[in-house]
Design a protein around this motif. Structure first.
Motif: not given
Ligand SMILES: [Zn+2]
Length: 295
Positions: A32, A34, A121, A179, A241
């Protein structure tokens, strides 16, 4: 130094050595991450690729805002970087994606050409639009099923029902619940895991510097989370993340220095992983993500 504290000191050194050995020898699927327009001002594409390589990341799932930034990362880094199609197709796309037919057009073209390997996401925040029955989202679900790709979904909710409805209604789509460890406690997540074989759980951003909720002061999992992970070792994944703005009270137009914190986030995840039995650790740190991505 008294004997007791000396022993503690030695134990600490030993633990640190153990952890660094694991970090050095085991590959990590950072499931995960970004790479967004506001990261880019702080950290270049090449720097992100270098950071991941330096940390022995052998596989990573990336979502960009706008979506094509994830493709740039793969072009520069290689095929171990797995872009998901983000419905946020322009810098502020998170605000209006659910009203924009262009999102579906781009998703279809990116998935049919094989540029993207998943969708997400996608965020659903309590009290905000859209809901999970939104027309654009339903079309994204249909595309995920058609192209047999997983979806990464972030749902803020006080119980498991919203996500559970989704995973039960779409048994052919692999769904990652992003999460875990916020409002949804281990008992909620257990319901999802026992009812939806197509659901996986991720612990991204649950580090103590941002959302917390899964670990003790020594960064190992809280007992109830550990129990659940040991019960369902095949169903958990994690990721760093590196989105930092969330905690700084920053406005939308400032840059995000999240990638500068990568090492700390990475070490945090390895600390709780290293507290698990080897077989379980390897599944969560590496193997489960391959299963999710397999068509
Ligand atoms: Zn995220």
């Amino acid at each position: 130094m008294k004997y007791a504290s000396k022993t503690n000191y030695l134990t600490l050194i030993f633990t640190v050595l153990q952890i660094s050995n694991v970090i050095a020898s085991e590959k990590f699927a950072d499931s995960h991450i970004h790479f967004n327009w506001d990261h880019r001002e702080e950290t270049s594409v090449q720097e992100v690729v270098d950071i991941l390589k330096q940390h022995n990341v052998g596989l990573t799932i990336v979502a960009g805002t706008p979506s094509e930034l994830a493709l740039e990362l793969r072009e520069n880094g290689g095929d171990w970087i797995i872009p998901f199609f983000s419905p946020y197709i322009h810098p502020l796309g998170k605000r209006d994606w659910y009203m924009d037919e262009e999102v579906i057009k781009r998703a279809e073209s990116g998935l049919s050409s094989g540029q993207y390997f998943g969708i997400g996401e996608v965020h659903f925040m309590s009290g905000f639009k859209p809901e999970t029955d939104n027309k654009i989202f339903l079309q994204l679900l249909a595309l995920a099923e058609k192209y047999k790709v997983p979806m990464l979904i972030h749902i803020d909710s006080s119980n498991e029902q919203r996500f559970q409805r989704l995973c039960l209604a779409n048994p052919n789509i692999k769904m990652i619940f992003a999460h875990a460890g916020g409002n949804l406690r281990p008992s909620h997540i257990e319901k999802i895991l026992s009812r939806c074989d197509n659901a996986w759980i991720d612990f991204a951003a649950r580090d103590p510097w941002r959302y917390d909720g899964i670990s003790k002061e020594d960064y190992t999992l809280l007992p109830q989370w550990k129990q659940l992970v040991l019960r369902y070792p095949e169903r958990f994944i994690t990721g760093t993340d590196p989105v930092w703005k969330v905690t700084r009270g920053s406005t939308w137009d400032t840059d995000d220095e999240g990638w500068q914190h990568y090492e700390k986030l990475y070490n945090y995840h390895w600390t709780w992983l290293n507290d698990l039995p080897e077989e379980v650790r390897k599944k969560i740190a590496w193997e489960n993500t391959q299963v999710i991505l397999k068509k």
